[in-house]
Design a protein around this motif. Structure first.
Motif, mmCIF file in Angstrom:
data_model
loop_
_atom_site.group_PDB
_atom_site.id
_atom_site.type_symbol
_atom_site.label_atom_id
_atom_site.label_comp_id
_atom_site.label_asym_id
_atom_site.label_seq_id
_atom_site.Cartn_x
_atom_site.Cartn_y
_atom_site.Cartn_z
ATOM 1 N N HIS A 346 0.854 -1.179 0.000
ATOM 2 C CA HIS A 346 0.000 0.000 0.000
ATOM 3 C C HIS A 346 0.894 1.233 0.000
ATOM 4 O O HIS A 346 2.119 1.131 0.146
ATOM 5 N N ALA A 347 0.280 2.389 -0.129
ATOM 6 C CA ALA A 347 1.038 3.640 -0.059
ATOM 7 C C ALA A 347 0.111 4.771 0.358
ATOM 8 O O ALA A 347 -1.120 4.685 0.206
ATOM 9 N N VAL A 348 0.702 5.835 0.889
ATOM 10 C CA VAL A 348 -0.043 7.037 1.227
ATOM 11 C C VAL A 348 0.711 8.237 0.668
ATOM 12 O O VAL A 348 1.949 8.244 0.626
ATOM 13 N N ALA A 349 -0.031 9.225 0.186
ATOM 14 C CA ALA A 349 0.556 10.467 -0.327
ATOM 15 C C ALA A 349 -0.327 11.623 0.094
ATOM 16 O O ALA A 349 -1.523 11.445 0.378
ATOM 17 N N LEU A 350 0.227 12.809 0.135
ATOM 18 C CA LEU A 350 -0.566 14.016 0.316
ATOM 19 C C LEU A 350 -1.076 14.488 -1.044
ATOM 20 O O LEU A 350 -0.477 14.205 -2.085
ATOM 21 N N GLN A 351 -2.188 15.214 -1.030
ATOM 22 C CA GLN A 351 -2.671 15.914 -2.224
ATOM 23 C C GLN A 351 -3.018 17.337 -1.793
ATOM 24 O O GLN A 351 -3.921 17.528 -0.982
ATOM 25 N N ARG A 359 4.987 9.317 -2.659
ATOM 26 C CA ARG A 359 4.300 8.274 -1.917
ATOM 27 C C ARG A 359 5.203 7.696 -0.833
ATOM 28 O O ARG A 359 6.401 7.572 -1.013
ATOM 29 N N ALA A 360 4.588 7.330 0.282
ATOM 30 C CA ALA A 360 5.265 6.578 1.332
ATOM 31 C C ALA A 360 4.673 5.165 1.328
ATOM 32 O O ALA A 360 3.470 4.996 1.477
ATOM 33 N N GLU A 361 5.523 4.174 1.155
ATOM 34 C CA GLU A 361 5.060 2.804 0.959
ATOM 35 C C GLU A 361 4.992 2.051 2.297
ATOM 36 O O GLU A 361 5.802 2.283 3.208
ATOM 37 N N PHE A 362 4.029 1.149 2.393
ATOM 38 C CA PHE A 362 3.947 0.255 3.552
ATOM 39 C C PHE A 362 3.241 -1.028 3.133
ATOM 40 O O PHE A 362 2.617 -1.100 2.069
ATOM 41 N N GLU A 363 3.336 -2.024 3.978
ATOM 42 C CA GLU A 363 2.786 -3.338 3.696
ATOM 43 C C GLU A 363 1.657 -3.629 4.684
ATOM 44 O O GLU A 363 1.842 -3.526 5.913
ATOM 45 N N LEU A 364 0.474 -3.949 4.166
ATOM 46 C CA LEU A 364 -0.616 -4.408 5.014
ATOM 47 C C LEU A 364 -0.528 -5.918 5.123
ATOM 48 O O LEU A 364 -0.521 -6.633 4.115
#
Length: 370
Positions: A346-351, A359-364
């Motif tokens: 998964h990843a999260v980013a600002l908009q 993006r900042a990546e992570f694993e669920l």
């Protein structure tokens, strides 16, 4: 609190049976009794349709007879209201369409307006819109000037392109400007209930016709009421999440020169059902104060290995030159009935003002049950 599907239930059917017996002494609502025992596995709309069909089977006369019974129930049965109104109004609309006369169509429209305050007639209105869109819209135009708040709200809500729980109206989807006169008439309404519907209608319109929605909102803001800004912000919310330049510009979110540190995650492996927290620092490196619509985007791993992005609201801020703000949010992966999470990257980013950050990546991680 009941699940949505349970809003139309056996008690609804029993109330409808009693209403029919009072309004039409001697009636034997056998079809409604049978339908009451068959609601269990059905969705909300399927339940309403089942009771509608049962009511039509128990009242096999012409449209005028059905309308007479419905009005008698409205005037003589105290419990005639709530969720039984959905199948009743749908029966009225269905019978009028089947009869096929202008008189039955016009009376059905009037009866829906009479009944809408008892719950809402918005779902049944779709039947009449699908049958004769132009005739229905002509009548609905008159509703926008009604003294009844519920009728004015029906004019906007019942004509929404993507009304939840309802059937689609192909004519509305094919003619996106057809309902704009309704919105023009109601966007400055005295009632927040009505204005909220107008905002949701505008948001529906924006899903397929962004430029039309922005142009409509722009006209309203040319001569705004005190409530117009709030309505437009709510009505263009989907376009802001999509980063639509016209919507952002209209709402005062111009392109900005920023330095973004983050998002920084508190973990890179997230347990199933857990959460991830991120932080970020945002600095205005430009020479002017800027207004920022700050959202965040989660890129979800899908079962087929691809990713889908979903945007979430974070905050709105004004940032002076060289000013820095810190933002933080914890995003939960608690299981929901409306969303299935799949383990994997998964990843999260600002908009910010429509522009996405790195993006900042992570694993669920997988559920222990998998």
């Amino acid at each position: 609190m009941p699940f949505a599907d349970e809003l139309v239930n056996a008690r609804t059917a029993q109330s409808l049976i009693r209403a029919v017996r009072i309004a039409l002494p001697g009636a034997d609502p056998a079809s409604l009794r049978a339908a009451a025992r068959r609601l269990g596995p059905l969705s909300l709309r399927e339940r309403a349709d089942l009771l509608r069909d049962a009511l039509l089977a128990d009242l096999p006369g012409d449209y005028a007879e059905l309308a007479r019974v419905v009005r008698a129930a409205r005037d003589g049965v105290p419990e005639f209201g709530g969720w039984l109104i959905w199948p009743v109004t749908s029966a009225v609309a269905t019978k009028a369409v089947a009869e096929g006369t202008d008189a039955s169509f016009d009376d059905a429209m009037a009866l829906l307006a009479e009944l809408t305050g008892l719950l809402t007639s918005e779902f049944a209105l779709r039947i009449l819109l699908r049958h004769d869109l132009d005739r229905a819209l002509e009548i609905i135009a008159g509703w926008t000037a009604s003294s009844d708040t519920d009728v004015r709200r029906l004019a906007s809500e019942g004509t929404r392109p993507y009304l939840p729980w309802s059937v689609r109206v192909p004519g509305l989807l094919a003619r996106p400007g057809a309902t704009v006169p309704v919105l023009d008439a109601l966007h400055g309404d005295d009632s927040e209930y009505v204005r909220r519907s107008v905002a949701n209608h505008l948001n529906d319109l924006s899903r397929d016709h962004a430029d039309l929605a922005v142009a409509t909102a722009r006209r309203w803001l040319d001569t705004p009421a005190p409530t117009t800004g709030r309505l437009v912000r709510h009505g263009l919310r989907t376009l802001v999440k999509r980063g639509h330049p016209g919507a952002l510009e209209l709402l005062g979110f111009a392109p900005a020169t920023l330095e973004i540190d983050g998002p920084v995650l508190d973990r890179t492996r997230v347990p199933f059902g857990g959460s991830v927290r991120f932080t970020a620092a945002i600095r205005n490196t430009g020479a002017e104060t800027v207004r920022l619509a700050i959202d965040y985007v989660v890129h979800h791993h899908r079962a087929n290995g691809s990713q889908s992005a979903r945007t979430f609201k974070l905050t709105t801020r004004a940032l002076a030159p060289d000013e820095t703000i810190a933002v933080t949010r914890e995003h939960s992966f608690r299981p929901l009935t409306t969303r299935r999470y799949h383990p994997g990257p998964h990843a999260v980013a600002l908009q910010i003002n429509g522009v996405r950050s790195n993006r900042a990546e992570f694993e669920l991680q997988a559920s222990p049950e998998d």
